[in-house]
Design an enzyme around this catalytic site. Structure first.
Site, PDB file in Angstrom:
ATOM      1  N   ASP A  14     -60.400  -1.061  58.244  1.00 38.58           N
ATOM      2  CA  ASP A  14     -60.384  -0.657  56.839  1.00 38.58           C
ATOM      3  C   ASP A  14     -61.411  -1.459  56.036  1.00 38.58           C
ATOM      4  O   ASP A  14     -61.650  -2.634  56.319  1.00 38.58           O
ATOM      5  CB  ASP A  14     -58.984  -0.884  56.262  1.00 38.58           C
ATOM      6  CG  ASP A  14     -58.792  -0.184  54.927  1.00 38.58           C
ATOM      7  OD1 ASP A  14     -59.576   0.735  54.607  1.00 38.58           O
ATOM      8  OD2 ASP A  14     -57.862  -0.573  54.199  1.00 38.58           O
ATOM      9  N   ASN A  68     -64.672  -0.125  54.964  1.00 36.33           N
ATOM     10  CA  ASN A  68     -66.079   0.260  55.079  1.00 36.33           C
ATOM     11  C   ASN A  68     -66.674   0.709  53.748  1.00 36.33           C
ATOM     12  O   ASN A  68     -67.777   0.279  53.371  1.00 36.33           O
ATOM     13  CB  ASN A  68     -66.234   1.392  56.098  1.00 36.33           C
ATOM     14  CG  ASN A  68     -65.922   0.959  57.521  1.00 36.33           C
ATOM     15  OD1 ASN A  68     -66.061  -0.207  57.860  1.00 36.33           O
ATOM     16  ND2 ASN A  68     -65.497   1.902  58.333  1.00 36.33           N
ATOM     17  N   SER A 109     -58.075   8.921  60.667  1.00 32.26           N
ATOM     18  CA  SER A 109     -56.702   9.424  60.676  1.00 32.26           C
ATOM     19  C   SER A 109     -56.662  10.913  60.371  1.00 32.26           C
ATOM     20  O   SER A 109     -57.641  11.499  59.885  1.00 32.26           O
ATOM     21  CB  SER A 109     -55.858   8.676  59.635  1.00 32.26           C
ATOM     22  OG  SER A 109     -56.184   9.107  58.326  1.00 32.26           O
ATOM     23  N   ASN A 138     -57.588  11.568  56.903  1.00 33.52           N
ATOM     24  CA  ASN A 138     -58.974  11.367  56.476  1.00 33.52           C
ATOM     25  C   ASN A 138     -59.743  12.666  56.272  1.00 33.52           C
ATOM     26  O   ASN A 138     -60.799  12.678  55.627  1.00 33.52           O
ATOM     27  CB  ASN A 138     -59.733  10.490  57.484  1.00 33.52           C
ATOM     28  CG  ASN A 138     -59.375   9.026  57.383  1.00 33.52           C
ATOM     29  OD1 ASN A 138     -59.547   8.265  58.330  1.00 33.52           O
ATOM     30  ND2 ASN A 138     -58.853   8.604  56.226  1.00 33.52           N
ATOM     31  N   ARG A 152     -54.940  -5.559  60.547  1.00 33.18           N
ATOM     32  CA  ARG A 152     -55.521  -4.666  59.539  1.00 33.18           C
ATOM     33  C   ARG A 152     -56.499  -5.452  58.687  1.00 33.18           C
ATOM     34  O   ARG A 152     -56.166  -6.491  58.136  1.00 33.18           O
ATOM     35  CB  ARG A 152     -54.457  -4.039  58.651  1.00 33.18           C
ATOM     36  CG  ARG A 152     -55.103  -3.143  57.580  1.00 33.18           C
ATOM     37  CD  ARG A 152     -54.152  -2.227  56.880  1.00 33.18           C
ATOM     38  NE  ARG A 152     -54.898  -1.301  56.030  1.00 33.18           N
ATOM     39  CZ  ARG A 152     -54.495  -0.100  55.703  1.00 33.18           C
ATOM     40  NH1 ARG A 152     -53.339   0.359  56.145  1.00 33.18           N
ATOM     41  NH2 ARG A 152     -55.236   0.681  54.933  1.00 33.18           N
ATOM     42  N   GLU A 204     -46.562  -8.087  66.283  1.00 34.11           N
ATOM     43  CA  GLU A 204     -46.866  -9.068  65.251  1.00 34.11           C
ATOM     44  C   GLU A 204     -47.926  -8.458  64.343  1.00 34.11           C
ATOM     45  O   GLU A 204     -48.855  -7.790  64.823  1.00 34.11           O
ATOM     46  CB  GLU A 204     -47.402 -10.359  65.883  1.00 34.11           C
ATOM     47  CG  GLU A 204     -46.421 -11.068  66.785  1.00 34.11           C
ATOM     48  CD  GLU A 204     -45.243 -11.647  66.025  1.00 34.11           C
ATOM     49  OE1 GLU A 204     -45.432 -12.100  64.879  1.00 34.11           O
ATOM     50  OE2 GLU A 204     -44.129 -11.654  66.580  1.00 34.11           O
TER      51      GLU A 204
END
EC number: 2.5.1.-
Length: 236
Positions: free
Chosen positions: A20, A22, A65, A68, A184, A203
């Site tokens: 994430d 860009n 996704s 998107n 992320r 995690e």
């Protein structure tokens, strides 16, 4: 698996990354958003190979996704063009390092040349015995689960024989282990419909670093943080 000397503690077997930031990376530099996506694609091999060198066996990247497709048409078209341009180069870099490539998600909505390109690199690298790099493109976690349920029904599996192992074989990730570490980039702290089933005990690691700036050093930080955590299952 031999632990990495750099990370003497626990090394995750499967790392998933939500790439994430860009667009924001490009905007901050006065560039078109598409240039951010270009810069992001150029980071893929570096991160995958860095993870593999640290002992990670499976790396899954969320690159596009199902949601998107709702982005501006010119941006989507640009992303698909960039993907087509980067596909062979990235596949070549990973193939040279014995990495096999998988695709997770739908292919039927891609233009035929791009779809054939994806299928070609998957076949080309299938016999590699190193790390496995899976690219989630036109992928959504909920859609994956719904599709799996439909296939279970279509195959007329007896209800009493359905358990997590049986159901897992109908997911796009069949044959892959569950996610140990989910990373992320970009500062957001949500899963965004990514590997919902597979990340049940993962995690979570969130960083403000935008994806085009996420290289080997940032990947090392995520792995080092994972090594500090005490993994518990089945309770609080």
């Amino acid at each position: 698996m031999i632990p990495s000397p750099e990370f003497p503690g626990s090394v995750p077997r499967h790392v998933a990354l939500i790439m994430d930031g860009n667009g924001r990376w490009a905007t901050a530099r006065g560039l078109r958003r598409l240039e951010g996506h270009r810069a992001g694609l150029e980071k893929v091999s570096e991160v995958v190979l860095g993870m593999a060198e640290a002992g990670v066996e499976f790396v899954t990247l969320f690159s596009f996704s199902t949601e998107n497709w709702k982005r501006p048409r010119d941006e989507v078209a640009g992303i698909l063009k960039l993907l087509a341009e980067a596909l062979e180069r990235t596949a070549g870099e990973l193939d040279d390092r014995n990495v096999s490539i998988r695709h997770l998600g739908r292919l039927d909505r891609l233009a035929l040349p791009l779809r054939q390109g994806v299928e070609r690199v998957v076949t080309r690298t299938a016999a590699n015995t190193g790390a496995v790099a899976s690219f989630a493109f036109d992928y959504g976690g909920r859609a994956e689960i719904v599709e799996a349920a439909r296939r279970v029904v279509t195959d007329k599996i007896d209800a009493h024989s359905i358990d997590e192992t049986v159901f897992g074989k109908y997911l796009h990730t069949s044959g892959l282990p569950d996610v140990d570490l989910l990373v992320r980039t970009g500062g957001e702290k949500r899963l965004s419909n990514f590997l919902l089933w597979q990340s049940a005990y993962a995690e979570l690691y969130f960083t403000d670093t935008l994806w085009p700036d996420f290289g080997r050093e940032e990947a090392s930080k995520a792995l080092a943080e994972y090594a500090k955590r005490q993994r518990r299952f089945g309770g609080l």
